[in-house]
Design a protein around this motif. Structure first.
Motif, mmCIF file in Angstrom:
data_model
loop_
_atom_site.group_PDB
_atom_site.id
_atom_site.type_symbol
_atom_site.label_atom_id
_atom_site.label_comp_id
_atom_site.label_asym_id
_atom_site.label_seq_id
_atom_site.Cartn_x
_atom_site.Cartn_y
_atom_site.Cartn_z
ATOM 1 N N SER A 110 21.232 20.247 143.369
ATOM 2 C CA SER A 110 21.509 19.029 142.616
ATOM 3 C C SER A 110 21.239 17.823 143.462
ATOM 4 O O SER A 110 21.310 16.754 142.622
ATOM 5 C CB SER A 110 22.900 19.349 142.142
ATOM 6 N N ALA A 111 21.222 17.731 144.682
ATOM 7 C CA ALA A 111 21.189 16.512 145.361
ATOM 8 C C ALA A 111 19.578 15.876 144.910
ATOM 9 O O ALA A 111 19.296 14.847 145.513
ATOM 10 C CB ALA A 111 21.319 16.907 146.984
ATOM 11 N N ILE A 112 18.811 16.650 144.438
ATOM 12 C CA ILE A 112 17.436 16.196 143.950
ATOM 13 C C ILE A 112 17.407 14.894 143.213
ATOM 14 O O ILE A 112 16.629 14.029 143.210
ATOM 15 C CB ILE A 112 16.843 17.177 143.191
ATOM 16 N N MET A 125 25.107 14.300 129.106
ATOM 17 C CA MET A 125 24.151 15.310 129.244
ATOM 18 C C MET A 125 24.928 16.541 129.551
ATOM 19 O O MET A 125 24.202 17.644 129.526
ATOM 20 C CB MET A 125 22.990 15.147 130.264
ATOM 21 N N GLY A 126 26.171 16.546 129.873
ATOM 22 C CA GLY A 126 26.877 17.732 130.122
ATOM 23 C C GLY A 126 27.229 18.511 129.004
ATOM 24 O O GLY A 126 27.603 19.588 129.122
ATOM 25 N N TYR A 127 26.954 17.942 127.965
ATOM 26 C CA TYR A 127 27.519 18.512 126.626
ATOM 27 C C TYR A 127 26.014 19.315 126.441
ATOM 28 O O TYR A 127 26.230 20.406 125.453
ATOM 29 C CB TYR A 127 27.436 17.543 125.537
ATOM 30 N N CYS A 128 24.771 19.273 127.034
ATOM 31 C CA CYS A 128 23.796 20.089 126.975
ATOM 32 C C CYS A 128 23.619 21.065 128.128
ATOM 33 O O CYS A 128 23.231 22.186 127.997
ATOM 34 C CB CYS A 128 22.317 19.246 126.507
ATOM 35 N N SER A 129 23.953 20.683 129.250
ATOM 36 C CA SER A 129 23.797 21.474 130.405
ATOM 37 C C SER A 129 25.004 21.369 131.474
ATOM 38 O O SER A 129 25.142 20.074 131.930
ATOM 39 C CB SER A 129 22.390 20.704 131.172
ATOM 40 N N TYR A 130 25.673 22.351 131.808
ATOM 41 C CA TYR A 130 26.778 22.262 132.625
ATOM 42 C C TYR A 130 26.228 21.760 134.168
ATOM 43 O O TYR A 130 26.812 21.128 134.830
ATOM 44 C CB TYR A 130 27.451 23.753 132.822
ATOM 45 N N PHE A 131 25.113 22.302 134.386
ATOM 46 C CA PHE A 131 24.449 21.923 135.709
ATOM 47 C C PHE A 131 24.238 20.243 135.725
ATOM 48 O O PHE A 131 24.680 19.613 136.825
ATOM 49 C CB PHE A 131 22.921 22.632 135.813
ATOM 50 N N ILE A 132 23.844 19.840 134.705
ATOM 51 C CA ILE A 132 23.661 18.085 134.711
ATOM 52 C C ILE A 132 24.910 17.465 134.749
ATOM 53 O O ILE A 132 25.511 16.495 135.411
ATOM 54 C CB ILE A 132 23.186 17.552 133.815
ATOM 55 N N MET A 133 26.003 18.169 134.183
ATOM 56 C CA MET A 133 27.549 17.565 134.186
ATOM 57 C C MET A 133 28.003 17.366 135.430
ATOM 58 O O MET A 133 28.654 16.478 135.851
ATOM 59 C CB MET A 133 28.579 18.516 133.441
ATOM 60 N N ARG A 134 27.673 18.440 136.352
ATOM 61 C CA ARG A 134 28.328 18.295 137.743
ATOM 62 C C ARG A 134 27.680 17.366 138.551
ATOM 63 O O ARG A 134 27.865 17.038 139.616
ATOM 64 C CB ARG A 134 28.287 19.733 138.243
ATOM 65 N N MET A 135 26.346 16.978 138.124
ATOM 66 C CA MET A 135 25.552 16.088 138.694
ATOM 67 C C MET A 135 26.042 14.552 138.659
ATOM 68 O O MET A 135 25.671 13.684 139.476
ATOM 69 C CB MET A 135 24.130 16.029 138.290
ATOM 70 N N TYR A 136 26.780 14.099 137.707
ATOM 71 C CA TYR A 136 27.515 13.057 137.664
ATOM 72 C C TYR A 136 28.349 12.582 138.895
ATOM 73 O O TYR A 136 28.468 11.260 138.973
ATOM 74 C CB TYR A 136 28.733 12.881 136.247
ATOM 75 N N TYR A 137 28.948 13.443 139.557
ATOM 76 C CA TYR A 137 29.418 13.114 140.938
ATOM 77 C C TYR A 137 28.493 12.371 141.658
ATOM 78 O O TYR A 137 28.873 11.556 142.271
ATOM 79 C CB TYR A 137 29.530 14.498 141.850
ATOM 80 N N TYR A 138 27.205 12.443 141.698
ATOM 81 C CA TYR A 138 26.357 11.606 142.597
ATOM 82 C C TYR A 138 26.055 10.269 142.187
ATOM 83 O O TYR A 138 25.820 9.149 142.956
ATOM 84 C CB TYR A 138 24.838 12.527 142.666
#
Length: 383
Positions: free
Chosen positions: A208-210, A313-326
């Motif tokens: 996800s650091a991408i 976007m977390g409502y479409c993708s759990y992966f992106i939801m966790r990317m909000y940390y960055y």
């Protein structure tokens, strides 16, 4: 009453970690006083010290939280149990022979786990202490770059109240988060080779650091600066309306392991979680925005405002939801930096109290009440 009782129980159980966090903040305060000095003309400068002394100070800043995070029970936080299982399974793994099978998606983290086992054996708690220590000390070294512009105690308070307990849940991503934070100073200095190298290392910990590659393009140079800001604003608004399609397209860019997160998770509600995650980050920055008009500050704000898009976007993708940390991690630099620019002492104290109340409330509601990742109640492995 049941919810209230459970919330109180959760918060009381986190007492040992809160004490460790407070100790960390107090030591950071003494460290900053030691580093910042005033010359004959009243100008503040940063005292140079040896790398050894710098490490010793940072060691004591993070060691107490690292210990209490590491000795947590194996069911404290969703990912802790997996960390235990994956670490103990290393006994049957060869560093070179099995790399292709289990180490390709996060090779640096896999190597760290295997080498830790080779050195300390099957002591999982010690391994988790090392993991927490590595995450926190990279974070504090990242703050070194900003030591003249921010309050270290405030930065750590914001980090611990917003991210701290996630160290017991999403440990690998939190390590990648610290690495991205460290990379930002190289982007500020326009040392792009080092920036991309460190982002690449973060991706080797957690893919996800991408997102750090995207952050590179938010640093607008002098040429057409105002135009680029307008384009950013239009892009920001437009992307919100294209979220579902964009999520599908981004899934095509992910390695197979992570496409599952994009295509098989969805959220049908929009409400409490979004406001809980976004408002504490956005509100203080909006409140303080007039106190900084530098391009460096604008760059950090553009990163931070992406939390709105990423969380939506977390409502479409759990992966992106966790990317909000960055995006959110910038708050531990930006908020203290803006706060320090408030010249009126009275106003600064009032705003500081408001920010402290906001983040204390976030800690209580997110970890004590919502507790979605089952991080609390906290208990140690000895129990």
């Amino acid at each position: 009453m049941n919810n209230l009782g459970k919330t109180i129980e959760n918060l009381i159980s986190s007492g040992p970690i809160l004490i460790a966090f407070i100790l960390s903040i107090i030591i950071a305060k003494f460290y900053q006083k030691f580093r910042l000095k005033q010359n004959y003309y009243g100008e503040i400068y940063v005292r140079k010290i040896s790398n050894y002394k710098k490490f010793i100070w940072n060691f004591f800043i993070v060691i107490f939280p690292s210990i209490f995070l590491g000795i947590r029970g194996y069911n404290v936080g969703y990912d802790t149990h997996n960390n235990w299982i994956n670490y103990l399974n290393v006994s049957n793994i060869s560093l070179i022979k099995d790399f292709k099978e289990v180490g390709t998606s996060s090779p640096l983290f896999w190597i760290f786990r295997v080498l830790s086992y080779k050195i300390i054996g099957n002591n999982v708690s010690l391994y988790l202490i090392l993991l927490s220590f590595l995450t926190l000390i990279i974070m504090t070294y990242s703050l070194e770059y900003w030591i003249k512009e921010i309050s270290l105690p405030m930065s750590l308070f914001l980090y611990y109240s917003f991210f701290g307990l996630q160290l017991m849940n999403q440990s690998r991503q939190m390590l990648a988060l610290s690495i991205l934070l460290y990379a930002l100073k190289f982007k500020i200095e326009n040392k792009n080779k080092y920036y991309f190298l460190i982002i690449f290392l973060g991706m080797m910990i957690h893919y996800s650091a991408i997102i750090g590659i995207g952050f590179y393009f938010l640093d607008f140079r002098k040429k057409n600066y105002k135009l680029k800001k307008k384009v950013y604003f239009v892009f920001f608004i437009a992307i919100i309306f294209l979220l579902p399609k964009l999520s599908f397209l981004l899934s095509k860019l992910m390695i197979v392991k992570y496409r599952y997160y994009f295509l098989n998770y969805s959220f049908n509600k929009f409400g409490f979680g979004f406001y809980l995650n976004v408002l504490p980050v956005i509100f203080p920055v909006v409140l303080l925005r007039k106190y900084d008009k530098t391009k460096k500050g604008d760059y950090l704000k553009r990163i931070l405002y992406l939390i709105i898009i990423l969380r939506l976007m977390g409502y479409c993708s759990y992966f992106i939801m966790r990317m909000y940390y960055y995006s959110a991690i910038v708050l531990i630099i930006l908020i203290p930096m803006l706060l320090n620019k408030v010249k009126n002492r009275g106003n600064r104290k009032i705003i500081k109290v408001i920010i402290i109340l906001i983040y204390a409330s976030y800690y209580i509601v997110n970890y004590g009440y919502a507790n979605s990742a089952q991080i609390l109640p906290y208990y140690t492995i000895f129990k």
